[in-house]
Design a protein around this motif. Structure first.
Motif, mmCIF file in Angstrom:
data_model
loop_
_atom_site.group_PDB
_atom_site.id
_atom_site.type_symbol
_atom_site.label_atom_id
_atom_site.label_comp_id
_atom_site.label_asym_id
_atom_site.label_seq_id
_atom_site.Cartn_x
_atom_site.Cartn_y
_atom_site.Cartn_z
ATOM 1 N N ASP A 92 0.028 -8.798 6.114
ATOM 2 C CA ASP A 92 1.420 -9.311 6.884
ATOM 3 C C ASP A 92 2.283 -8.460 6.957
ATOM 4 O O ASP A 92 3.300 -8.907 7.745
ATOM 5 C CB ASP A 92 1.646 -10.860 6.194
ATOM 6 C CG ASP A 92 1.695 -10.918 5.036
ATOM 7 O OD1 ASP A 92 1.292 -9.858 4.208
ATOM 8 O OD2 ASP A 92 2.235 -11.691 4.488
ATOM 9 N N TYR A 93 2.389 -7.502 6.273
ATOM 10 C CA TYR A 93 3.721 -6.534 6.475
ATOM 11 C C TYR A 93 3.549 -5.106 6.401
ATOM 12 O O TYR A 93 4.501 -4.308 6.483
ATOM 13 C CB TYR A 93 4.874 -7.058 5.376
ATOM 14 C CG TYR A 93 4.306 -6.859 3.717
ATOM 15 C CD1 TYR A 93 3.762 -8.038 3.108
ATOM 16 C CD2 TYR A 93 4.350 -5.538 3.207
ATOM 17 C CE1 TYR A 93 3.379 -7.685 1.933
ATOM 18 C CE2 TYR A 93 3.907 -5.599 1.987
ATOM 19 C CZ TYR A 93 3.398 -6.684 1.207
ATOM 20 O OH TYR A 93 3.093 -6.464 -0.003
ATOM 21 N N ILE A 94 2.416 -4.761 6.306
ATOM 22 C CA ILE A 94 2.062 -3.220 6.316
ATOM 23 C C ILE A 94 2.481 -2.444 7.553
ATOM 24 O O ILE A 94 3.070 -1.361 7.557
ATOM 25 C CB ILE A 94 0.659 -2.928 6.105
ATOM 26 C CG1 ILE A 94 0.539 -1.144 5.904
ATOM 27 C CG2 ILE A 94 -0.186 -3.426 7.314
ATOM 28 C CD1 ILE A 94 1.354 -0.769 4.695
ATOM 29 N N GLY A 95 2.548 -3.143 8.835
ATOM 30 C CA GLY A 95 3.085 -2.553 9.981
ATOM 31 C C GLY A 95 4.349 -2.346 9.915
ATOM 32 O O GLY A 95 5.204 -1.220 10.075
ATOM 33 N N GLU A 96 5.311 -3.580 9.305
ATOM 34 C CA GLU A 96 6.514 -3.355 8.911
ATOM 35 C C GLU A 96 6.885 -2.154 7.965
ATOM 36 O O GLU A 96 7.921 -1.293 8.396
ATOM 37 C CB GLU A 96 7.167 -4.526 8.370
ATOM 38 C CG GLU A 96 8.707 -4.728 8.344
ATOM 39 C CD GLU A 96 9.193 -6.000 7.687
ATOM 40 O OE1 GLU A 96 8.121 -6.966 7.635
ATOM 41 O OE2 GLU A 96 9.957 -5.845 6.754
ATOM 42 N N VAL A 97 6.153 -1.869 7.150
ATOM 43 C CA VAL A 97 6.537 -0.943 6.132
ATOM 44 C C VAL A 97 6.396 0.380 6.619
ATOM 45 O O VAL A 97 7.098 1.294 6.636
ATOM 46 C CB VAL A 97 5.420 -1.002 4.978
ATOM 47 C CG1 VAL A 97 5.551 0.035 3.869
ATOM 48 C CG2 VAL A 97 5.648 -2.353 4.131
ATOM 49 N N VAL A 98 5.265 0.588 7.551
ATOM 50 C CA VAL A 98 5.106 2.033 8.287
ATOM 51 C C VAL A 98 6.464 2.028 9.123
ATOM 52 O O VAL A 98 6.839 3.217 8.997
ATOM 53 C CB VAL A 98 3.866 1.967 9.078
ATOM 54 C CG1 VAL A 98 3.882 3.134 10.199
ATOM 55 C CG2 VAL A 98 2.580 1.944 8.078
#
Ligand SMILES: Cc1cc2nc3c(=O)[nH]c(=O)nc-3n(C[C@H](O)[C@H](O)[C@H](O)COP(=O)(O)O)c2cc1C
Length: 345
Positions: A92-98
């Motif tokens: 749910d947040y890996i896209g944001e981390v990238v």
């Protein structure tokens, strides 16, 4: 006039005595008390709001801050070390981390080692987790931004080994810890920058919530400025003439978007301050913590001297210097060890 003032003060104290037990019953009443009767929390409220606002500006990418990067990478690292590790996590947040890591890589002022840590951790994440549409999309964005891994020492999860034979043991630590005392009289000798830098280097290894490290050490080795800084606090009144160097430990509320985290600056700042104090002690430098109370005029004065921001709050001041060995130090008897803990069954 004097007696009128004294009467008014007595009357207010009596009213306070009546209001306190009422106001403490419900949080909303307590809030009313601190709105109508006492304004003691005004500055804290305003600083927390300023911090949240600053945090929001940084999240929008309009101001540089590495807090988000640090917290994001920390979350991924924690997922990587879980036992058993889940085949896929952080979807749910890996896209944001990238996105955060890509944004940080475009920032000229970013600490390259911090970015290397972020890249090493994400390299491991994508090499480890199962491929799902979400992780594959994030990986595609990541690889497009960073086609090749970075060379050099790897900053990713590792296994902690038992200490080797020459690691400092309890006795070595005890000798250092017991030697440290609050020294208030210093030799008229400058505090070398290199010793302070080495101490801050060790202080920076202290634990902090989500590895955010939301504090800065404002250091003045100019005795005149150091004394002015200490004078803002009041607690050094009797010995300020001896001060050579003062460090202000200042927490940064811009590290957080939520009020619930507002105490972390004090916890993290104090943990780092203790390491700083011991690191200074290990190099022959004595210290004395100077209390920082929440007093408006003192806050403003110190803030003007060090140039801190509205969302920064002082945690404590620390006087630093080579001890004057002709001066005395209070004995300050400590509480007995058996009184310092309660065993919880
Ligand atoms: C948060 C904090 C605030 C302090 N404030 C002052 C202060 O304003 N003035 C002062 O002379 N000493 C101050 N001290 C030093 C304490 O008086 C000292 O740590 C305590 O008496 C124990 O002595 P020791 O540090 O030698 O073990 C402070 C210490 C702490 C931890």
């Amino acid at each position: 006039m004097k007696s009128l003032k004294a009467r008014l003060k007595r009357w207010l104290t009596a009213l306070d005595g009546l209001l306190m037990p009422l106001a403490r019953r419900f949080p909303a009443l307590a809030a009313l008390y601190y709105l109508g009767f006492s304004r003691a929390f005004d500055r804290e409220h305003s600083a927390v709001l300023a911090g949240r606002l600053e945090n929001r500006i940084a999240v929008r990418g309009e101001r540089r801050s590495s807090y988000r990067l640090r917290r994001s990478v920390h979350r991924i690292e924690k997922g990587l070390i879980m036992r058993p590790r889940r085949p896929v996590f952080a979807e749910d947040y890996i896209g944001e981390v990238v996105g955060v890591v890509i944004g940080a890589s475009r920032d000229d002022a970013i600490d390259v080692a911090e970015l290397k840590w972020a890249r090493d951790v994400l390299d491991e994440y994508f090499a480890t987790v199962d491929k799902t549409p979400t992780t594959m999309a994030a990986n595609a964005a990541y690889v497009a931004a960073f086609p090749t891994p970075l060379a050099g020492e790897r900053f990713a999860p590792f296994t902690q080994q038992p200490p080797d034979a020459d690691a400092p043991d309890y006795d070595a630590l005890a000798a250092l810890v017991r030697r440290r005392r609050s020294v208030r009289w210093f030799r008229e000798a400058p505090v070398p920058f290199e010793l302070m830098e080495r101490a801050i280097d060790l202080a920076s290894t202290a634990p902090s919530a989500c590895n955010r490290q939301p504090f800065v050490f404002y250091v003045s080795s100019n005795p005149e400025t150091a004394r002015k800084m200490a004078a803002c606090a009041g607690g050094a009144a009797g010995f300020s003439s001896s001060l050579q160097c003062v460090v202000a430990v200042v927490g940064d509320l811009a590290a957080y978007g939520h009020e619930r985290d507002r105490h972390a600056i004090y916890v993290d700042g104090s943990l780092a301050a203790m390491q700083l104090i011991l690191a200074l002690e290990s190099q022959g430098l004595a210290t004395c913590v100077i209390n920082w109370a929440d007093v408006a005029q003192q806050d403003d004065r110190l803030s003007r001297i060090i140039g801190s921001q509205s969302y920064e709050r002082t945690v404590m001041l620390i006087a630093v210097g080579f001890p004057d060995t002709t001066a005395r130090v209070p004995y300050s008897k400590k509480r007995a060890t058996h009184l310092m803990f309660k065993m919880v069954p």
